[in-house]
Design a protein around this motif. Structure first.
Motif, PDB file in Angstrom:
ATOM      1  N   GLU A 119      69.296  58.709  68.790  1.00 54.64           N
ATOM      2  CA  GLU A 119      69.303  58.748  67.782  1.00 54.64           C
ATOM      3  C   GLU A 119      67.804  58.648  66.917  1.00 54.64           C
ATOM      4  N   PRO A 120      67.134  59.831  66.945  1.00 49.52           N
ATOM      5  CA  PRO A 120      65.723  59.768  66.383  1.00 49.52           C
ATOM      6  C   PRO A 120      65.173  58.613  65.350  1.00 49.52           C
ATOM      7  N   ASP A 121      65.950  58.415  64.111  1.00 50.67           N
ATOM      8  CA  ASP A 121      65.112  57.384  63.205  1.00 50.67           C
ATOM      9  C   ASP A 121      65.187  56.278  63.882  1.00 50.67           C
ATOM     10  N   GLU A 122      66.549  55.685  64.453  1.00 51.19           N
ATOM     11  CA  GLU A 122      66.707  54.337  65.408  1.00 51.19           C
ATOM     12  C   GLU A 122      65.884  54.233  65.975  1.00 51.19           C
ATOM     13  N   MET A 123      65.589  54.954  67.070  1.00 52.20           N
ATOM     14  CA  MET A 123      64.588  55.004  68.737  1.00 52.20           C
ATOM     15  C   MET A 123      62.712  54.957  67.426  1.00 52.20           C
ATOM     16  N   LEU A 124      62.711  55.752  67.252  1.00 50.52           N
ATOM     17  CA  LEU A 124      61.440  55.175  66.296  1.00 50.52           C
ATOM     18  C   LEU A 124      61.085  54.291  65.160  1.00 50.52           C
ATOM     19  N   GLU A 125      62.614  53.508  64.800  1.00 47.74           N
ATOM     20  CA  GLU A 125      62.367  52.459  63.866  1.00 47.74           C
ATOM     21  C   GLU A 125      62.277  51.147  65.257  1.00 47.74           C
ATOM     22  N   GLU A 126      62.542  51.377  66.283  1.00 44.24           N
ATOM     23  CA  GLU A 126      62.737  50.443  67.535  1.00 44.24           C
ATOM     24  C   GLU A 126      60.920  50.424  68.180  1.00 44.24           C
ATOM     25  N   PHE A 127      61.343  51.572  68.009  1.00 41.80           N
ATOM     26  CA  PHE A 127      59.190  51.262  68.634  1.00 41.80           C
ATOM     27  C   PHE A 127      58.523  51.149  67.597  1.00 41.80           C
ATOM     28  N   LEU A 128      58.472  50.879  66.310  1.00 38.93           N
ATOM     29  CA  LEU A 128      57.953  50.828  65.255  1.00 38.93           C
ATOM     30  C   LEU A 128      57.710  49.000  64.450  1.00 38.93           C
ATOM     31  N   GLY A 129      59.212  49.034  64.626  1.00 35.09           N
ATOM     32  CA  GLY A 129      59.470  47.626  64.343  1.00 35.09           C
ATOM     33  C   GLY A 129      59.247  47.661  63.006  1.00 35.09           C
ATOM     34  N   GLU A 130      58.915  46.588  62.246  1.00 33.16           N
ATOM     35  CA  GLU A 130      58.296  45.900  61.059  1.00 33.16           C
ATOM     36  C   GLU A 130      56.872  46.851  60.802  1.00 33.16           C
ATOM     37  N   SER A 131      56.245  47.172  61.399  1.00 33.81           N
ATOM     38  CA  SER A 131      54.475  47.276  61.056  1.00 33.81           C
ATOM     39  C   SER A 131      54.233  49.086  60.836  1.00 33.81           C
ATOM     40  N   ASP A 132      55.408  49.344  60.744  1.00 35.85           N
ATOM     41  CA  ASP A 132      55.434  51.293  60.388  1.00 35.85           C
ATOM     42  C   ASP A 132      56.904  51.306  60.039  1.00 35.85           C
ATOM     43  N   ASP A 133      56.397  52.272  58.931  1.00 31.42           N
ATOM     44  CA  ASP A 133      57.696  53.103  58.606  1.00 31.42           C
ATOM     45  C   ASP A 133      57.908  54.680  58.662  1.00 31.42           C
TER      46      ASP A 133
END
Length: 364
Positions: A119-133
């Motif tokens: 899932e693109p959003d999940e992969m990106l959120e995992e990469f960014l963590g809480e540092s960015d949206d």
């Protein structure tokens, strides 16, 4: 263990795609090691605004600071690594900065994720963590591209001395772009295989120069956001933004604050054990962005329900949401919501959305 050549250039490319740490992020920046998000392999590079792609870049990565990183892979047995690859990479960079639309980069990332069953959003959120949206991240990628803030990386099993000298020279002269080489040697023995990356071309002088010219990110909050919005747009948009923020707090929504160096955002979302749905984002340059693309919680995964929400919002003069924007992020100026009736209609629409989302979950 003895040094061993790679069987093919394709093998080296596949290793990099599956093991981005071969890009030696900790050697690039010991204080803040670079982390890598693979956008795609074989990224098309056009040579005109309407071009479909004259060249094909081996790999496109983005680091956690949203810096596009163009990687070209060669084996030392390929004679082009000594000279031709430099001109090739400069062609890629010059045209990528001019002609890569951020939508294309984002789409290629999403297609790569889907092809891998992720899932693109999940992969990106995992990469960014809480540092960015995600939305702020892609905007920063676009900003970096437009500013020429990119990283060019030559990766090979052996970096010839001729290429290393050229890389050191270019890295010292190009700003804000960065030019580096990475030597990835393979050692085999006793039934084991070890791969060792080594960063080349980053002189201390060049490193300090680029570090001093990089604009740091900042953590926005309500006070700094409203001050920046007032500086850019005056008092009226500040009043609208403040009321949007108060509305979100009253409904106990999660508020994400941006980390952009120049502009910030706050983005309310509904988050609980049943999932997440992002509603909208308000930016310091005075625009509001509807987050249809990220309404992932039932029932608004359904386009028909998004259309219902859009119809409620379109009762406000100045808001037009065609069907092809129901999977994207349509925006409008905060001035559209300055009239009390318009702002109330906006809040009513999202109150309805929240009620529908919660009722659907409770009904299951």
């Amino acid at each position: 263990m003895d040094e061993s050549p790679y069987d093919s250039e394709l093998l080296l490319q596949e290793l990099l795609a599956h093991h981005p740490d071969l890009l030696a992020g900790e050697q690039m920046n010991g204080d803040a090691p670079r982390r890598w998000l693979l956008v795609t392999r074989e990224m098309a590079v056009p040579d005109s605004e309407q071009g479909s792609g004259k060249w094909s870049l081996d790999h496109l990565f983005i680091d956690q600071d949203a810096v596009p990183t163009l990687v070209e892979v060669k084996r030392s047995s390929d004679l082009r690594i000594r000279r031709e690859v430099v001109g090739q990479m400069l062609d890629y960079a010059a045209n990528a900065v001019a002609y890569w639309p951020i939508e294309q980069i984002r789409t290629r990332f999403e297609l790569r994720c889907e092809a891998e069953g992720a899932e693109p959003d999940e992969m990106l959120e995992e990469f960014l963590g809480e540092s960015d949206d995600p939305e702020s991240f892609w905007k920063r990628v676009k900003t970096n591209l437009q500013a020429g803030r990119v990283r060019l990386v030559f990766l090979a099993d052996v970096i010839p001395s001729e290429l290393r000298r050229v890389v050191e020279f270019l890295n010292g002269q190009m700003d804000p772009a960065e030019v580096l080489a990475i030597e990835v040697k393979q050692f085999v023995g006793s039934g084991m295989k070890t791969i060792v990356p080594r960063l080349l071309g980053q002189t201390e002088t060049a490193r300090q120069k680029k570090a001093s010219s990089t604009q740091p990110s900042r953590q926005w909050d309500a006070t700094s956001f409203l001050e920046r919005l007032r500086e850019r747009r005056g008092d009226d948009p500040v009043d609208v933004a403040r009321k949007c923020l108060e509305w979100a707090h009253e409904r106990e929504l999660y508020i994400w604050w941006g980390r952009g160096a120049v502009d910030g955002a706050f983005i309310p979302s509904l988050r609980d054990e049943h999932g997440k749905s992002i509603l909208f984002g308000v930016w310091t340059y005075g625009r509001l962005e509807l987050q249809f693309q990220h309404m992932n919680r039932r029932p608004f995964r359904d386009i028909a329900r998004r259309r219902e929400l859009a119809d409620r919002l379109q009762q406000i003069p100045g808001i037009d949401i065609p069907d092809d924007r129901l999977t994207k992020r349509p925006t409008f100026d905060l001035a559209v919501l300055q009239e009390p009736d318009a702002l109330q209609t906006f809040f009513n629409a999202f109150d309805w959305m929240l009620a529908e989302s919660r009722n659907t979950t409770f009904a299951q």
